[in-house]
Scaffold this motif. Structure first.
Motif, PDB file in Angstrom:
ATOM      1  N   ASN A 191      24.448  70.269 -43.927  1.00 59.05           N
ATOM      2  CA  ASN A 191      24.055  68.975 -44.484  1.00 59.05           C
ATOM      3  C   ASN A 191      25.033  68.548 -45.577  1.00 59.05           C
ATOM      4  N   PRO A 192      26.284  68.244 -45.220  1.00 64.47           N
ATOM      5  CA  PRO A 192      27.272  67.904 -46.249  1.00 64.47           C
ATOM      6  C   PRO A 192      26.902  66.675 -47.066  1.00 64.47           C
ATOM      7  N   ALA A 193      26.203  65.727 -46.460  1.00 61.93           N
ATOM      8  CA  ALA A 193      25.860  64.490 -47.183  1.00 61.93           C
ATOM      9  C   ALA A 193      25.025  64.771 -48.428  1.00 61.93           C
ATOM     10  N   ALA A 194      24.160  65.782 -48.352  1.00 59.14           N
ATOM     11  CA  ALA A 194      23.321  66.121 -49.506  1.00 59.14           C
ATOM     12  C   ALA A 194      24.172  66.559 -50.694  1.00 59.14           C
ATOM     13  N   TYR A 195      25.288  67.234 -50.421  1.00 62.09           N
ATOM     14  CA  TYR A 195      26.164  67.722 -51.480  1.00 62.09           C
ATOM     15  C   TYR A 195      26.980  66.593 -52.097  1.00 62.09           C
ATOM     16  N   VAL A 196      27.425  65.684 -51.263  1.00 60.92           N
ATOM     17  CA  VAL A 196      28.170  64.530 -51.773  1.00 60.92           C
ATOM     18  C   VAL A 196      27.277  63.707 -52.697  1.00 60.92           C
ATOM     19  N   GLN A 197      26.045  63.468 -52.276  1.00 64.32           N
ATOM     20  CA  GLN A 197      25.140  62.633 -53.060  1.00 64.32           C
ATOM     21  C   GLN A 197      24.725  63.306 -54.364  1.00 64.32           C
ATOM     22  N   SER A 198      24.230  64.530 -54.278  1.00 58.80           N
ATOM     23  CA  SER A 198      23.699  65.194 -55.471  1.00 58.80           C
ATOM     24  C   SER A 198      24.803  65.711 -56.387  1.00 58.80           C
ATOM     25  N   ASN A 199      25.795  66.375 -55.813  1.00 59.21           N
ATOM     26  CA  ASN A 199      26.767  67.075 -56.639  1.00 59.21           C
ATOM     27  C   ASN A 199      27.915  66.195 -57.109  1.00 59.21           C
ATOM     28  N   LEU A 200      28.251  65.163 -56.352  1.00 58.72           N
ATOM     29  CA  LEU A 200      29.332  64.272 -56.767  1.00 58.72           C
ATOM     30  C   LEU A 200      28.789  63.016 -57.437  1.00 58.72           C
ATOM     31  N   VAL A 201      27.980  62.244 -56.719  1.00 57.22           N
ATOM     32  CA  VAL A 201      27.403  61.036 -57.311  1.00 57.22           C
ATOM     33  C   VAL A 201      26.510  61.406 -58.498  1.00 57.22           C
ATOM     34  N   GLY A 202      25.690  62.432 -58.321  1.00 55.74           N
ATOM     35  CA  GLY A 202      24.785  62.838 -59.392  1.00 55.74           C
ATOM     36  C   GLY A 202      25.512  63.295 -60.638  1.00 55.74           C
ATOM     37  N   HIS A 203      26.579  64.066 -60.470  1.00 53.89           N
ATOM     38  CA  HIS A 203      27.330  64.530 -61.642  1.00 53.89           C
ATOM     39  C   HIS A 203      27.990  63.356 -62.357  1.00 53.89           C
ATOM     40  N   ALA A 204      28.544  62.421 -61.598  1.00 52.58           N
ATOM     41  CA  ALA A 204      29.144  61.235 -62.212  1.00 52.58           C
ATOM     42  C   ALA A 204      28.099  60.451 -63.000  1.00 52.58           C
ATOM     43  N   ASN A 205      26.890  60.341 -62.459  1.00 57.95           N
ATOM     44  CA  ASN A 205      25.817  59.649 -63.181  1.00 57.95           C
ATOM     45  C   ASN A 205      25.510  60.318 -64.514  1.00 57.95           C
ATOM     46  N   MET A 206      25.447  61.653 -64.506  1.00 58.45           N
ATOM     47  CA  MET A 206      25.126  62.357 -65.747  1.00 58.45           C
ATOM     48  C   MET A 206      26.253  62.233 -66.774  1.00 58.45           C
ATOM     49  N   LEU A 207      27.502  62.191 -66.308  1.00 58.21           N
ATOM     50  CA  LEU A 207      28.606  61.942 -67.232  1.00 58.21           C
ATOM     51  C   LEU A 207      28.493  60.549 -67.854  1.00 58.21           C
ATOM     52  N   GLU A 208      28.069  59.585 -67.053  1.00 60.29           N
ATOM     53  CA  GLU A 208      27.887  58.227 -67.574  1.00 60.29           C
ATOM     54  C   GLU A 208      26.748  58.176 -68.594  1.00 60.29           C
ATOM     55  N   VAL A 209      25.673  58.905 -68.319  1.00 62.93           N
ATOM     56  CA  VAL A 209      24.575  58.976 -69.290  1.00 62.93           C
ATOM     57  C   VAL A 209      25.081  59.591 -70.591  1.00 62.93           C
ATOM     58  N   ALA A 210      25.818  60.681 -70.493  1.00 67.36           N
ATOM     59  CA  ALA A 210      26.359  61.330 -71.692  1.00 67.36           C
ATOM     60  C   ALA A 210      27.283  60.396 -72.461  1.00 67.36           C
ATOM     61  N   ARG A 211      28.063  59.648 -71.718  1.00 67.56           N
ATOM     62  CA  ARG A 211      28.995  58.710 -72.358  1.00 67.56           C
ATOM     63  C   ARG A 211      28.265  57.606 -73.102  1.00 67.56           C
ATOM     64  N   HIS A 212      27.354  56.932 -72.426  1.00 63.71           N
ATOM     65  CA  HIS A 212      26.719  55.756 -73.022  1.00 63.71           C
ATOM     66  C   HIS A 212      25.686  56.129 -74.076  1.00 63.71           C
ATOM     67  N   ARG A 213      25.096  57.307 -73.967  1.00 63.39           N
ATOM     68  CA  ARG A 213      24.152  57.757 -74.995  1.00 63.39           C
ATOM     69  C   ARG A 213      24.849  58.501 -76.134  1.00 63.39           C
ATOM     70  N   GLU A 214      26.157  58.710 -75.979  1.00 63.58           N
ATOM     71  CA  GLU A 214      26.955  59.376 -77.011  1.00 63.58           C
ATOM     72  C   GLU A 214      26.322  60.703 -77.437  1.00 63.58           C
ATOM     73  N   VAL A 215      25.980  61.532 -76.446  1.00 68.25           N
ATOM     74  CA  VAL A 215      25.349  62.814 -76.747  1.00 68.25           C
ATOM     75  C   VAL A 215      26.344  63.750 -77.432  1.00 68.25           C
ATOM     76  N   ALA A 216      25.815  64.666 -78.207  1.00 68.06           N
ATOM     77  CA  ALA A 216      26.654  65.586 -78.968  1.00 68.06           C
ATOM     78  C   ALA A 216      27.323  66.623 -78.071  1.00 68.06           C
ATOM     79  N   HIS A 217      26.725  66.871 -76.889  1.00 64.24           N
ATOM     80  CA  HIS A 217      27.273  67.915 -76.021  1.00 64.24           C
ATOM     81  C   HIS A 217      26.575  67.840 -74.671  1.00 64.24           C
ATOM     82  N   MET A 218      27.323  68.050 -73.597  1.00 62.40           N
ATOM     83  CA  MET A 218      26.732  68.237 -72.278  1.00 62.40           C
ATOM     84  C   MET A 218      27.275  69.523 -71.679  1.00 62.40           C
TER      85      MET A 218
END
Length: 333
Positions: A98-125
């Motif tokens: 099921n490669p699609a599950a990995y693209v969605q969760s591990n690539l798109v999902g990780h990019a989303n969390m980086l964006e959250v960290a960026r815009h919320r200006e978190v101290a550390h991720m």
């Protein structure tokens, strides 16, 4: 000083254990997990039930962090100081199905969390990488200074991509980021798709266990308590951003560590310990080497020992019986 920490994969093996330890020390935890059916959702709900029963401030959102709209809506108006991003589609062999599950969760999902960290200006991720990034590396033990650009599974490729995306965000936005290359994690409340769980169930049931590559397999088995100690040490010590220009480019607040037991155990030795703990002999179903798998993992942990004082303390001689005792109790055997 207490923190408010956002944990993805909070219903997972490592995520739930981390949340429990953070709550116990007085931190507040916001948990996110989609509780999918990659393995039995009842186990994930049981982990969450323990967190809800624990003393402390625990909030949970059941959602897919790869869905940016849902993620944004759930976190709207909430405050958090740090993120531990553990959520991902796990499993080397399942990435062939099921490669699609990995693209969605591990690539798109990780990019989303980086964006959250960026815009919320978190101290550390802090985020989960994997020993699988080393691929078929023949140099042992695996060092964070080794090349890791020849992944042998899509899962491994997504984890290496997570590290590269994080490197970019640390460079562009100076977000303190720490990637942890986990080596085979086991222990109470573990994952049913992992070898120790599968072997224990089959040995107790008297059915054959599948052993690949004629048993010529070695893994750096790391007990869950040691892993959590390392994750918390990482969380509490974000990499510094001195802004200085060093050889090869500018210094970035991005650290990558191996987090393992610094011992490579042969699978047949692990099976012997399981037999002793189960009180039964295993019947072996010998299988060929699986596509996308590697014969050996072995963590060089010098960097995390030096920087964070990480020191694994649990040998498989102690950890495996503790897992089997929990397994019997959980299944009321």
């Amino acid at each position: 000083m207490s923190k408010r920490v956002l944990i993805t994969g909070a219903a997972g093996f490592i995520g739930a254990a981390l949340a429990g330890q953070l709550l116990a020390r007085g931190d507040s935890v916001i948990g996110i997990d989609n509780c999918n059916d990659y393995y039995d959702p009842a186990l994930k709900q049981a982990r969450l039930a323990r967190l809800r029963e624990a003393a402390g401030d625990f909030t949970f959102h059941q959602l897919d962090f790869a869905d940016m709209d849902a993620l944004t809506a759930a976190l709207d108006g909430d405050r958090f100081d740090a993120i531990v991003h553990l959520g991902a589609q796990a499993g080397v062999r399942y990435s062939l199905e099921n490669p699609a599950a990995y693209v969605q969760s591990n690539l798109v999902g990780h990019a989303n969390m980086l964006e959250v960290a960026r815009h919320r200006e978190v101290a550390h991720m802090v985020y989960a990488s994997s020993s699988s990034v080393y691929g078929g590396n023949h140099k042992l033990p695996f060092s964070v200074d080794d090349r890791a650009d020849h992944p042998v599974s899509l899962y491994a490729a997504t984890k290496k991509a997570n590290e590269l995306m994080s490197e970019t965000y640390a460079h562009l936005y100076r977000i303190p980021l720490t990637g942890l290359r986990f080596f085979t994690v086991y222990g109470p409340w573990g994952r049913p798709d992992m070898a120790l769980w599968i072997f224990t169930g089959k040995i107790l049931a008297g059915t054959p266990i599948p052993v690949f590559n004629k048993g010529e397999m070695w893994r750096d088995f790391t007990f869950i308590d040691d892993i959590i100690a390392g994750v918390i040490a990482s969380l509490d010590h974000p990499p510094a951003d001195d802004g200085a220009v060093k050889a090869g480019g500018s210094a970035k607040p991005h650290a990558i560590y191996n987090i393992g037991n610094h011992r490579s155990e042969k699978l047949t030795r692990v099976i012997e310990l399981l037999e002793d703990s189960c009180g039964a002999k295993a019947t072996i179903d010998w299988q060929p080497m699986q596509q996308g798998d590697v014969t050996r993992t072995y963590a060089d942990i010098d960097a995390i020992q030096r920087d964070l004082g990480y020191q694994p303390r649990t040998s498989i001689d102690e950890g495996i019986p503790r897992f089997v005792d929990w397994y019997k109790d959980y299944h009321q055997l």
